[in-house]
Design a protein around this motif. Structure first.
Motif, PDB file in Angstrom:
ATOM      1  N   GLY A  52      33.994  31.619  53.731  1.00  0.00           N
ATOM      2  CA  GLY A  52      34.098  32.289  52.428  1.00  0.00           C
ATOM      3  C   GLY A  52      35.305  33.187  52.270  1.00  0.00           C
ATOM      4  N   SER A  53      36.357  32.963  53.081  1.00  0.00           N
ATOM      5  CA  SER A  53      37.476  33.903  53.036  1.00  0.00           C
ATOM      6  C   SER A  53      38.721  33.318  52.382  1.00  0.00           C
ATOM      7  N   GLY A  54      38.550  32.242  51.622  1.00  0.00           N
ATOM      8  CA  GLY A  54      39.665  31.746  50.817  1.00  0.00           C
ATOM      9  C   GLY A  54      40.580  30.759  51.514  1.00  0.00           C
ATOM     10  N   PHE A  64      50.259  38.551  45.396  1.00  0.00           N
ATOM     11  CA  PHE A  64      50.526  37.134  45.582  1.00  0.00           C
ATOM     12  C   PHE A  64      52.009  36.803  45.422  1.00  0.00           C
ATOM     13  N   GLY A 107      40.769  34.902  39.413  1.00  0.00           N
ATOM     14  CA  GLY A 107      40.152  36.152  39.846  1.00  0.00           C
ATOM     15  C   GLY A 107      40.632  36.616  41.206  1.00  0.00           C
ATOM     16  N   THR A 140      40.583  27.501  51.204  1.00  0.00           N
ATOM     17  CA  THR A 140      41.018  26.417  50.311  1.00  0.00           C
ATOM     18  C   THR A 140      42.319  26.783  49.605  1.00  0.00           C
ATOM     19  N   GLN A 145      45.170  33.814  53.654  1.00  0.00           N
ATOM     20  CA  GLN A 145      46.199  33.401  52.694  1.00  0.00           C
ATOM     21  C   GLN A 145      47.527  34.091  52.985  1.00  0.00           C
ATOM     22  N   GLY A 202      31.343  24.533  54.064  1.00  0.00           N
ATOM     23  CA  GLY A 202      32.325  24.661  52.991  1.00  0.00           C
ATOM     24  C   GLY A 202      31.816  24.939  51.594  1.00  0.00           C
ATOM     25  N   THR A 241      43.892  36.937  50.474  1.00  0.00           N
ATOM     26  CA  THR A 241      43.026  37.301  51.601  1.00  0.00           C
ATOM     27  C   THR A 241      43.879  37.221  52.874  1.00  0.00           C
TER      28      THR A 241
HETATM   29  P1  AMP Z   1      36.852  29.317  50.317  1.00  0.00           P
HETATM   30  O1  AMP Z   1      36.769  29.998  51.655  1.00  0.00           O
HETATM   31  O2  AMP Z   1      38.158  28.673  50.091  1.00  0.00           O
HETATM   32  O3  AMP Z   1      35.676  28.424  50.043  1.00  0.00           O
HETATM   33  O4  AMP Z   1      36.773  30.483  49.222  1.00  0.00           O
HETATM   34  C1  AMP Z   1      35.648  31.298  49.111  1.00  0.00           C
HETATM   35  C2  AMP Z   1      35.606  31.998  47.775  1.00  0.00           C
HETATM   36  O5  AMP Z   1      36.630  32.976  47.700  1.00  0.00           O
HETATM   37  C3  AMP Z   1      35.822  31.083  46.585  1.00  0.00           C
HETATM   38  O6  AMP Z   1      34.844  31.377  45.622  1.00  0.00           O
HETATM   39  C4  AMP Z   1      37.198  31.431  46.073  1.00  0.00           C
HETATM   40  O7  AMP Z   1      37.294  31.259  44.691  1.00  0.00           O
HETATM   41  C5  AMP Z   1      37.315  32.882  46.458  1.00  0.00           C
HETATM   42  N1  AMP Z   1      38.705  33.332  46.719  1.00  0.00           N
HETATM   43  C6  AMP Z   1      39.699  32.631  47.293  1.00  0.00           C
HETATM   44  N2  AMP Z   1      40.823  33.370  47.407  1.00  0.00           N
HETATM   45  C7  AMP Z   1      40.540  34.579  46.897  1.00  0.00           C
HETATM   46  C8  AMP Z   1      41.277  35.793  46.724  1.00  0.00           C
HETATM   47  N3  AMP Z   1      42.557  35.904  47.100  1.00  0.00           N
HETATM   48  N4  AMP Z   1      40.647  36.841  46.166  1.00  0.00           N
HETATM   49  C9  AMP Z   1      39.353  36.745  45.784  1.00  0.00           C
HETATM   50  N5  AMP Z   1      38.597  35.638  45.907  1.00  0.00           N
HETATM   51  C10 AMP Z   1      39.174  34.573  46.467  1.00  0.00           C
END
Ligand code: AMP
Length: 430
Positions: A48-50, A3, A20, A52, A28, A313, A25
């Motif tokens: 679900g790939s982060g 990061f 955590g 947000t 990101q 979401g 990802t």
């Molecule tokens: P989202 O797609 O933003 O709803 O995120 C999906 C899930 O991935 C959520 O539970 C986040 O906490 C988790 N998450 C987001 N970024 C990461 C990351 N870099 N590594 C692991 N988990 C992540």
């Protein structure tokens, strides 16, 4: 890639680690630098790939450094995050707060959505805010109450952007856009951008970084998709059978149905049979909706029977199974529904019930994804129905000499979606 190589402040890197997040990802890694440069972004990545954190981290970084430079100035809303459902508003607000916790400058994040009293939200906005996360309808109510002004917004985020461009939100979105400064950064994220929506979205972006990490190796969600053939009338029994058969293994199951009524009925039937099932839809009071979701996350409920309100979401960790009791109205909705499982690198299972009358519709869903899934039958639940030939192009079956074309089917599906009940509109998302 760690990061801290993305140009983020140590306080944000620390918060990511505490959440955590070991490494960024794909979305990101691609979006954070572009957002930090101030660029517009259209980002698509799997459910679900982060996504947000992909917009939250750089947003927090910029707002925090601006605040540092102007600590004494009034708080004006500089970032607006729009989302289609109340639950998603709460979830995004939580993520922002948690990622902001170590920043040296305190940023005020206000979450606003309908279905609950507006007064606490108005109080919350007193003295201004740095970030507002809101559903469109309540945001407009707050503007009408003079509780906030949007003239200083420098970044607009549309989360689940394609849903916000849908007919159900188009008018409100237009009104909100008219209140924002023309010069601003626009960040649009979703797992899906159907072509028609993509054109609309691109119309509001200025030289965007278009980031699409779908299909990159290692980024596919790990979701096994199964299709079970069953007569429509026996679906509840089959559901019960599967839940009993996998007791202890499927500790949380999200079942999608087409209407609020179906959610009530199916949940009641399961509950009467000793299964902790609860309905979840837009006609349920917001407080109860919030409770159901948090109790589901704490395993107080084993099964939630939901409309598409829960399709977008919502992040439920360790949700092993999603079941399409009724099929979704579009291939896009299918992607979002099954994307409630297999999140953040976990594995998941998505089961769809298909009957003679929905087989053609499921084939459309498969085709759009380039998939062809084997049909399964469960002993004791073998289907007996045959497709009823139709005389119009409703896409539910073929008629000799007049087989509906793909376009006919898509038109019919769109028509059905428009005519549909709560499955179609906002379903109380505002
Ligand atoms: P989202 O797609 O933003 O709803 O995120 C999906 C899930 O991935 C959520 O539970 C986040 O906490 C988790 N998450 C987001 N970024 C990461 C990351 N870099 N590594 C692991 N988990 C992540």
């Amino acid at each position: 890639m760690p990061f801290d190589s993305l140009g983020l402040a140590p306080a944000l890197v620390q918060a990511a680690a505490e959440s955590g997040y070991a490494a960024p990802t794909a979305i990101q890694a691609a979006a954070i630098p572009a957002i930090l440069q101030g660029r517009d972004v259209r980002g698509s990545a799997q459910t679900g790939s982060g996504k947000t954190a992909a917009f939250s981290l750089p947003l927090l970084q910029r707002l925090s450094s601006e605040r540092a430079a102007q600590a004494e100035g009034p708080r004006r809303v500089r970032a607006l995050v729009l989302v289609p459902t109340r639950e998603l508003a709460a979830q995004v607000g939580e993520t922002l707060r948690s990622l902001a916790q170590h920043l040296p400058e305190r940023l005020k994040i206000v979450v606003a959505f309908g279905g609950v009293s507006i007064n606490p939200q108005m109080m919350g906005l007193r003295g201004g805010a740095d970030i507002v996360v809101a559903t469109p309808g309540r945001l407009l109510d707050l503007v009408e109450h003079n509780a906030l002004r949007l003239a200083a917004v420098s970044t607009l985020v549309l989360d689940e952007a394609d849903r916000l461009f849908d007919l159900g939100f188009a008018e409100e979105l237009g009104r909100i856009l008219a209140l924002l400064p023309a010069k601003r950064q626009n960040l649009l994220f979703s797992a899906t951008f159907p072509p028609a929506i993509q054109a609309l979205a691109d119309g509001m972006l200025h030289e965007p970084a278009v980031i699409d990490v779908q299909g990159e190796p290692g980024t596919e969600p790990n979701i096994v998709q199964r299709v079970i053939e069953v007569d429509a009338i026996r679906r509840t029994q089959l559901l019960r059978h599967l839940l009993k058969q996998h007791e202890g293994e499927w500790d949380r199951v999200l079942v999608f149905v087409a209407t609020q009524h179906a959610a009530q009925i199916v949940a009641e039937k399961l509950y009467k049979n000793g299964i902790y099932a609860v309905p979840f839809h837009g006609d349920i009071a917001q407080g109860t909706r919030t409770d159901i979701l948090s109790q589901f996350k704490q395993s107080r409920w084993d099964v939630v029977i939901a409309t598409d309100l829960a399709a977008r979401g919502i992040d439920i960790a360790q949700l092993p199974v999603v079941i399409n009791y009724d099929l979704p109205r579009s291939p896009t909705d299918y992607i979002h529904r099954i994307g409630r499982t297999g999140r953040a690198g976990e594995s998941g299972l998505a089961i769809s019930f298909v009957s003679a009358s929905t087989e053609a519709h499921f084939q459309l869903i498969e085709k759009r994804q380039g998939l062809s899934l084997p049909r399964e039958r469960i002993e004791g639940f073998e289907p007996t129905e045959v497709a009823v030939p139709v005389t119009d192009a409703s896409g539910t079956g073929g008629v000799k000499g007049k087989r509906p074309s793909k376009k006919d089917k898509l038109r019919a599906a769109a028509k059905a979606a428009q005519a549909g009940g709560d499955n179609n509109g906002n379903d109380g998302g505002l």
